[in-house]
Motif scaffolding. Sequence first.
Motif, PDB file in Angstrom:
ATOM      1  N   LEU A  26       0.837  -1.196   0.000  1.00  0.00           N
ATOM      2  CA  LEU A  26       0.000   0.000   0.000  1.00  0.00           C
ATOM      3  C   LEU A  26       0.873   1.247   0.000  1.00  0.00           C
ATOM      4  CD1 LEU A  26      -2.484  -0.999   2.846  1.00  0.00           C
ATOM      5  CD2 LEU A  26      -2.896  -1.130   0.394  1.00  0.00           C
ATOM      6  N   SER A  27       0.284   2.340  -0.508  1.00  0.00           N
ATOM      7  CA  SER A  27       0.983   3.618  -0.401  1.00  0.00           C
ATOM      8  C   SER A  27       0.781   4.149   1.017  1.00  0.00           C
ATOM      9  CB  SER A  27       0.387   4.607  -1.398  1.00  0.00           C
ATOM     10  OG  SER A  27      -0.943   4.870  -1.013  1.00  0.00           O
ATOM     11  N   THR A  28       1.581   5.145   1.391  1.00  0.00           N
ATOM     12  CA  THR A  28       1.429   5.713   2.735  1.00  0.00           C
ATOM     13  C   THR A  28       0.024   6.254   2.932  1.00  0.00           C
ATOM     14  OG1 THR A  28       3.776   6.189   2.868  1.00  0.00           O
ATOM     15  CG2 THR A  28       2.359   7.461   4.320  1.00  0.00           C
ATOM     16  N   SER A  29      -0.530   6.935   1.899  1.00  0.00           N
ATOM     17  CA  SER A  29      -1.867   7.516   2.108  1.00  0.00           C
ATOM     18  C   SER A  29      -2.929   6.424   2.262  1.00  0.00           C
ATOM     19  CB  SER A  29      -2.223   8.519   1.018  1.00  0.00           C
ATOM     20  OG  SER A  29      -2.230   7.858  -0.222  1.00  0.00           O
ATOM     21  N   GLU A  30      -2.765   5.323   1.560  1.00  0.00           N
ATOM     22  CA  GLU A  30      -3.725   4.221   1.756  1.00  0.00           C
ATOM     23  C   GLU A  30      -3.604   3.656   3.177  1.00  0.00           C
ATOM     24  OE1 GLU A  30      -4.214   2.219  -2.684  1.00  0.00           O
ATOM     25  OE2 GLU A  30      -2.335   1.898  -1.603  1.00  0.00           O
ATOM     26  N   LYS A  31      -2.354   3.574   3.655  1.00  0.00           N
ATOM     27  CA  LYS A  31      -2.146   3.044   5.012  1.00  0.00           C
ATOM     28  C   LYS A  31      -2.765   3.971   6.065  1.00  0.00           C
ATOM     29  CE  LYS A  31       2.064   0.417   4.225  1.00  0.00           C
ATOM     30  NZ  LYS A  31       3.467   0.233   4.567  1.00  0.00           N
ATOM     31  N   ILE A  32      -2.648   5.268   5.811  1.00  0.00           N
ATOM     32  CA  ILE A  32      -3.230   6.221   6.779  1.00  0.00           C
ATOM     33  C   ILE A  32      -4.747   6.045   6.822  1.00  0.00           C
ATOM     34  CG2 ILE A  32      -3.666   8.684   7.189  1.00  0.00           C
ATOM     35  CD1 ILE A  32      -0.822   9.173   6.123  1.00  0.00           C
ATOM     36  N   GLU A  33      -5.333   5.854   5.639  1.00  0.00           N
ATOM     37  CA  GLU A  33      -6.791   5.674   5.590  1.00  0.00           C
ATOM     38  C   GLU A  33      -7.201   4.430   6.400  1.00  0.00           C
ATOM     39  OE1 GLU A  33      -9.948   5.465   2.065  1.00  0.00           O
ATOM     40  OE2 GLU A  33      -7.980   6.210   1.462  1.00  0.00           O
ATOM     41  N   ILE A  34      -6.458   3.357   6.216  1.00  0.00           N
ATOM     42  CA  ILE A  34      -6.791   2.127   6.966  1.00  0.00           C
ATOM     43  C   ILE A  34      -6.542   2.345   8.460  1.00  0.00           C
ATOM     44  CG2 ILE A  34      -6.119  -0.297   7.350  1.00  0.00           C
ATOM     45  CD1 ILE A  34      -5.785  -0.612   4.356  1.00  0.00           C
ATOM     46  N   ALA A  35      -5.455   3.030   8.796  1.00  0.00           N
ATOM     47  CA  ALA A  35      -5.150   3.262  10.220  1.00  0.00           C
ATOM     48  C   ALA A  35      -6.279   4.050  10.885  1.00  0.00           C
ATOM     49  CB  ALA A  35      -3.826   4.005  10.355  1.00  0.00           C
ATOM     50  N   ARG A  36      -6.820   5.045  10.178  1.00  0.00           N
ATOM     51  CA  ARG A  36      -7.925   5.838  10.757  1.00  0.00           C
ATOM     52  C   ARG A  36      -9.153   4.962  10.966  1.00  0.00           C
ATOM     53  NH1 ARG A  36      -6.437  10.905   7.505  1.00  0.00           N
ATOM     54  NH2 ARG A  36      -5.237  12.062   9.071  1.00  0.00           N
ATOM     55  N   GLU A  37      -9.390   4.077  10.018  1.00  0.00           N
ATOM     56  CA  GLU A  37     -10.532   3.164  10.126  1.00  0.00           C
ATOM     57  C   GLU A  37     -10.296   2.154  11.271  1.00  0.00           C
ATOM     58  OE1 GLU A  37     -13.057   3.998   8.072  1.00  0.00           O
ATOM     59  OE2 GLU A  37     -14.303   2.437   9.019  1.00  0.00           O
ATOM     60  N   ALA A  40     -11.214   3.927  14.345  1.00  0.00           N
ATOM     61  CA  ALA A  40     -12.680   3.954  14.515  1.00  0.00           C
ATOM     62  C   ALA A  40     -13.209   2.584  14.955  1.00  0.00           C
ATOM     63  CB  ALA A  40     -13.341   4.383  13.205  1.00  0.00           C
ATOM     64  N   LEU A  41     -12.554   1.535  14.499  1.00  0.00           N
ATOM     65  CA  LEU A  41     -12.959   0.178  14.895  1.00  0.00           C
ATOM     66  C   LEU A  41     -12.683  -0.057  16.387  1.00  0.00           C
ATOM     67  CD1 LEU A  41     -13.838  -2.691  13.785  1.00  0.00           C
ATOM     68  CD2 LEU A  41     -11.411  -3.184  13.511  1.00  0.00           C
ATOM     69  N   GLY A  42     -11.721   0.681  16.921  1.00  0.00           N
ATOM     70  CA  GLY A  42     -11.423   0.557  18.352  1.00  0.00           C
ATOM     71  C   GLY A  42     -10.279  -0.379  18.670  1.00  0.00           C
ATOM     72  N   VAL A  43      -9.398  -0.631  17.701  1.00  0.00           N
ATOM     73  CA  VAL A  43      -8.260  -1.501  18.044  1.00  0.00           C
ATOM     74  C   VAL A  43      -7.354  -0.762  19.052  1.00  0.00           C
ATOM     75  CG1 VAL A  43      -8.310  -2.623  15.772  1.00  0.00           C
ATOM     76  CG2 VAL A  43      -6.640  -0.827  16.201  1.00  0.00           C
ATOM     77  N   ASP A  44      -6.670  -1.515  19.873  1.00  0.00           N
ATOM     78  CA  ASP A  44      -5.837  -0.907  20.914  1.00  0.00           C
ATOM     79  C   ASP A  44      -4.437  -0.586  20.415  1.00  0.00           C
ATOM     80  OD1 ASP A  44      -7.673  -1.270  23.306  1.00  0.00           O
ATOM     81  OD2 ASP A  44      -7.642  -3.274  22.451  1.00  0.00           O
ATOM     82  N   ILE A  45      -3.926  -1.429  19.514  1.00  0.00           N
ATOM     83  CA  ILE A  45      -2.564  -1.234  19.005  1.00  0.00           C
ATOM     84  C   ILE A  45      -2.581  -1.415  17.489  1.00  0.00           C
ATOM     85  CG2 ILE A  45      -0.135  -2.053  19.094  1.00  0.00           C
ATOM     86  CD1 ILE A  45      -2.328  -3.295  21.821  1.00  0.00           C
ATOM     87  N   VAL A  68      -3.178   9.109  14.040  1.00  0.00           N
ATOM     88  CA  VAL A  68      -4.118   8.538  15.023  1.00  0.00           C
ATOM     89  C   VAL A  68      -3.787   9.031  16.427  1.00  0.00           C
ATOM     90  CG1 VAL A  68      -4.523   6.453  13.625  1.00  0.00           C
ATOM     91  CG2 VAL A  68      -2.794   6.385  15.419  1.00  0.00           C
ATOM     92  N   ARG A  69      -4.804   9.079  17.277  1.00  0.00           N
ATOM     93  CA  ARG A  69      -4.617   9.600  18.639  1.00  0.00           C
ATOM     94  C   ARG A  69      -4.712   8.518  19.707  1.00  0.00           C
ATOM     95  NH1 ARG A  69      -4.679  14.686  19.842  1.00  0.00           N
ATOM     96  NH2 ARG A  69      -5.616  14.444  21.906  1.00  0.00           N
ATOM     97  N   ASN A  70      -5.752   7.688  19.579  1.00  0.00           N
ATOM     98  CA  ASN A  70      -6.025   6.761  20.686  1.00  0.00           C
ATOM     99  C   ASN A  70      -5.184   5.483  20.684  1.00  0.00           C
ATOM    100  OD1 ASN A  70      -7.928   8.498  21.752  1.00  0.00           O
ATOM    101  ND2 ASN A  70      -9.499   7.741  20.356  1.00  0.00           N
ATOM    102  N   PRO A  71      -5.061   4.808  19.541  1.00  0.00           N
ATOM    103  CA  PRO A  71      -4.320   3.541  19.608  1.00  0.00           C
ATOM    104  C   PRO A  71      -2.825   3.755  19.828  1.00  0.00           C
ATOM    105  CG  PRO A  71      -5.500   3.765  17.502  1.00  0.00           C
ATOM    106  CD  PRO A  71      -5.524   5.095  18.178  1.00  0.00           C
ATOM    107  N   THR A  72      -2.223   2.740  20.446  1.00  0.00           N
ATOM    108  CA  THR A  72      -0.761   2.695  20.512  1.00  0.00           C
ATOM    109  C   THR A  72      -0.262   2.418  19.093  1.00  0.00           C
ATOM    110  OG1 THR A  72      -0.744   1.888  22.775  1.00  0.00           O
ATOM    111  CG2 THR A  72       1.134   1.252  21.405  1.00  0.00           C
TER     112      THR A  72
END
Length: 389
Positions: A26-37, A40-45, A68-72
């Motif tokens: 994936l490109s970095t921007s695609e990875k960022i999109e997945i990381a944000r999702e 939202a899903l609530g993964v911890d890490i 991202v703010r919440n996940p490690t």
Amino acid sequence: MLHDPKRVYVFDTTLRDGEQVPGCQLSTSEKIEIARELEALGVDIIEAGFPVSSPGDFQSVVEISKAVRNPTVCALTRANKGDIDAAVESLKYARHPRIHTGIGSSDMHIKHKFNSTREEILERAVEAVKYAKKSVEDIEFYAEDAGRADIHYLAQMVEAVIAAGATVVNIPDTNGYCLPNQYGDKIKFLKESVKNIDNAIISVHCHNDLGLATANSIAGLQAGARQIEGTINGIGERAGNTSIEEVVMILKTHQQQIDLFTNINTKNIYEISRMVSTQMRMPVQPNKAIVGGNAFAHSSGIHQDGFLKNRENYEIIKPEDVGFPSASIVLTARSGRHALKFHLERLGIKPDKAELDEAYKNFLTLADSKLNITDADLLSLVDSDKFVS
Ligand code: KIV
Ligand code: ZN
């Protein structure tokens, strides 16, 4: 930090172990999109990458740390200073950084991958944890190929890395080798015999070579692990990793028996499954548990009839609980009158018994020759003018 003893932390490695699949880069921007999702899903890490492996991976860890703010946010390393330095640097913007370092623990890996000895590998493991700990507080240690490692040596390694500062100890079944009872027993042994084990969380990381990744992860959690590592849709090298959505829904469905919980927003599962599938160009098999296209489709007459009487006859998870659009009654040549009536009524047509019998006869002829029965086909089976007001 105090942990709720019933809470299971969810560690997502879609962007690291998942992305190792050929063709899934994936490109970095695609990875960022997945990381944000994933947030939202609530993964911890979120394991965001293996920074030393390429400039692209390094940059992705940097950008995900900012996004991202919440996940490690976690970065993978081997047990050496160069890898750890790159990981520390890539995590500098992370609010909650974690370094995931480790080394092989089975004799197979010690001899045939590292050409080394148990003593030397143990020393390298401890050194790596101590070195990483100088820069980052949260250190996860992986004992690669723990599924095939000698249990007494594994216990010695786990105890030594916890003493060196590891906060999480990952016991990977790297080759998907173990049976559920074997894997569960490994975790139980560590829980019972490593004297400082309560100073760390045990993590399960299972691969699916024998189709046992989910079962092994559950066995590990039942034996005392409190972190589960996996990927969305179970993607990963070879036969893949544990599917996060499967573990999460097993814990939810069997809450009474297993008595553990995650903080996952299960209603977001379907959406992220589609996103990962599209971006990674990895179609989800139709019969995949929880997220496959047919996971909530009922096609045989007996099932359709039972489902229409009470959906719980054939549904242990509500599709809406995982954000799946809706359960579907698929019309095929094996469907019964109830299913046909259900679809006609959906189109506003309420046939009486004789009309339904006639429509059903025509429907069977049509369904024998056609794969997809459309709404237009359904309308052609009845005198639709009669029903339009
Ligand atoms: O499967 C494995 O052992 C891994 C480690 C690098 C954690 O992915
Ligand atoms: Zn792995």
